[in-house]
Design a protein around this motif. Structure first.
Motif, mmCIF file in Angstrom:
data_model
loop_
_atom_site.group_PDB
_atom_site.id
_atom_site.type_symbol
_atom_site.label_atom_id
_atom_site.label_comp_id
_atom_site.label_asym_id
_atom_site.label_seq_id
_atom_site.Cartn_x
_atom_site.Cartn_y
_atom_site.Cartn_z
ATOM 1 N N ARG A 3 0.853 -1.180 0.000
ATOM 2 C CA ARG A 3 0.000 0.000 0.000
ATOM 3 C C ARG A 3 0.895 1.238 0.000
ATOM 4 O O ARG A 3 1.805 1.345 0.826
ATOM 5 N N VAL A 19 1.162 6.867 -9.694
ATOM 6 C CA VAL A 19 -0.176 6.263 -9.655
ATOM 7 C C VAL A 19 -0.449 5.487 -10.944
ATOM 8 O O VAL A 19 -0.930 4.342 -10.908
ATOM 9 N N ARG A 20 -0.129 6.084 -12.088
ATOM 10 C CA ARG A 20 -0.400 5.410 -13.365
ATOM 11 C C ARG A 20 0.432 4.144 -13.537
ATOM 12 O O ARG A 20 0.035 3.234 -14.269
ATOM 13 N N SER A 21 1.572 4.085 -12.859
ATOM 14 C CA SER A 21 2.430 2.896 -12.993
ATOM 15 C C SER A 21 1.916 1.714 -12.174
ATOM 16 O O SER A 21 2.233 0.561 -12.477
ATOM 17 N N MET A 22 1.126 1.988 -11.138
ATOM 18 C CA MET A 22 0.712 0.928 -10.205
ATOM 19 C C MET A 22 -0.553 0.224 -10.679
ATOM 20 O O MET A 22 -1.626 0.326 -10.094
ATOM 21 N N THR A 23 -0.418 -0.505 -11.770
ATOM 22 C CA THR A 23 -1.534 -1.268 -12.343
ATOM 23 C C THR A 23 -1.019 -2.652 -12.722
ATOM 24 O O THR A 23 0.170 -2.949 -12.621
ATOM 25 N N GLY A 24 -1.925 -3.494 -13.153
ATOM 26 C CA GLY A 24 -1.529 -4.808 -13.668
ATOM 27 C C GLY A 24 -0.786 -5.632 -12.637
ATOM 28 O O GLY A 24 -1.243 -5.784 -11.503
ATOM 29 N N ASP A 25 0.395 -6.124 -13.023
ATOM 30 C CA ASP A 25 1.154 -6.995 -12.125
ATOM 31 C C ASP A 25 2.069 -6.223 -11.181
ATOM 32 O O ASP A 25 2.922 -6.804 -10.522
ATOM 33 N N HIS A 26 1.902 -4.917 -11.121
ATOM 34 C CA HIS A 26 2.707 -4.107 -10.198
ATOM 35 C C HIS A 26 2.444 -4.582 -8.760
ATOM 36 O O HIS A 26 1.299 -4.841 -8.390
ATOM 37 N N ARG A 29 -0.120 -0.640 -4.810
ATOM 38 C CA ARG A 29 -1.284 0.147 -5.231
ATOM 39 C C ARG A 29 -1.324 1.439 -4.420
ATOM 40 O O ARG A 29 -1.002 1.443 -3.231
ATOM 41 N N LEU A 49 -7.917 10.289 -10.731
ATOM 42 C CA LEU A 49 -7.328 8.965 -10.961
ATOM 43 C C LEU A 49 -7.913 7.918 -10.005
ATOM 44 O O LEU A 49 -7.477 6.764 -10.001
ATOM 45 N N ARG A 183 8.677 0.331 -8.133
ATOM 46 C CA ARG A 183 8.332 -1.066 -8.425
ATOM 47 C C ARG A 183 9.370 -2.009 -7.814
ATOM 48 O O ARG A 183 9.025 -2.990 -7.160
#
Length: 196
Positions: A3, A19-26, A29, A49, A183
């Motif tokens: 978190r 924020v935009r990077s924390m998607t998918g398999d990241h 969040r 967002l 990441r």
């Protein structure tokens, strides 16, 4: 899933990149974007967002940094972050605050640390005749801009650069570097990342 809470003071362009990077398999969040300025435009961008926001105006606290930080801690602790990212947060934090998040608070600084801690980094690089500048992501410690380096990106200083033109190029590098370091950090990798 880690978190992440992000602290900003202004427009929050690095926050948006995170924020935009924390998607998918990241492995992380975003759970909160907080600011010391209720009018910071980055708060609106965060809400757009889909990220919860909080603001604690530092001005009524005057020189009472501990009082301001105690108020700021309320929404941060309520969000239960594993990692705290400073992204253009323009308040110097007290050692007690830093200690609470020791080993899990990151900051991005617009110079190749240990060169040019503090303010006016681009002007200082140009005045020194440096051929390259850049940015650094580091762990936050009680000593300003002096924590372990987690990543750096280098940017050439071009002939005729002004503070503004250099700052604009460094900002592009910041938007690449900070998400990449976050990441890796969320995955438990603290080896310094070097980008060209």
């Amino acid at each position: 899933m880690k978190r992440v809470a992000i602290l900003i003071s202004g427009g929050g362009s690095n926050m948006v990149a995170l924020v935009r990077s924390m998607t998918g398999d990241h492995p992380a969040r975003p759970v909160l974007v907080a600011s010391n300025d209720p009018a910071a435009s980055g708060l609106t961008r965060a809400r757009d967002l889909g990220v919860a926001t909080a603001a604690v105006d530092h001005r009524p606290y005057g020189a009472d940094r501990e009082g301001f930080e105690a108020a700021l801690l309320d929404p941060i602790l309520a969000a239960r972050p594993d990692i705290l990212c400073l992204a253009g947060f323009m308040r110097v934090l007290t050692p007690d605050f830093v200690k609470r998040f020791e080993g899990r608070m990151l900051n991005i600084h617009p110079s190749l640390l240990p060169k040019y801690p503090g303010l006016h980094t681009h002007r200082r690089a140009i005045e020194a005749g440096d051929t390259e500048a850049g940015c650094t992501v580091h762990e936050v410690t009680a000593e300003l801009d002096a924590g372990p380096i987690l990543g750096q990106a280098r940017v050439p200083v071009e002939p005729g650069d002004s503070e503004d033109t250099l700052a604009a190029r460094v900002l592009v590098a910041e938007h690449r570097l900070y998400p990449a370091v976050l990441r890796r950090f969320a995955e438990g990798d603290r080896r310094p990342l070097l980008l060209g």
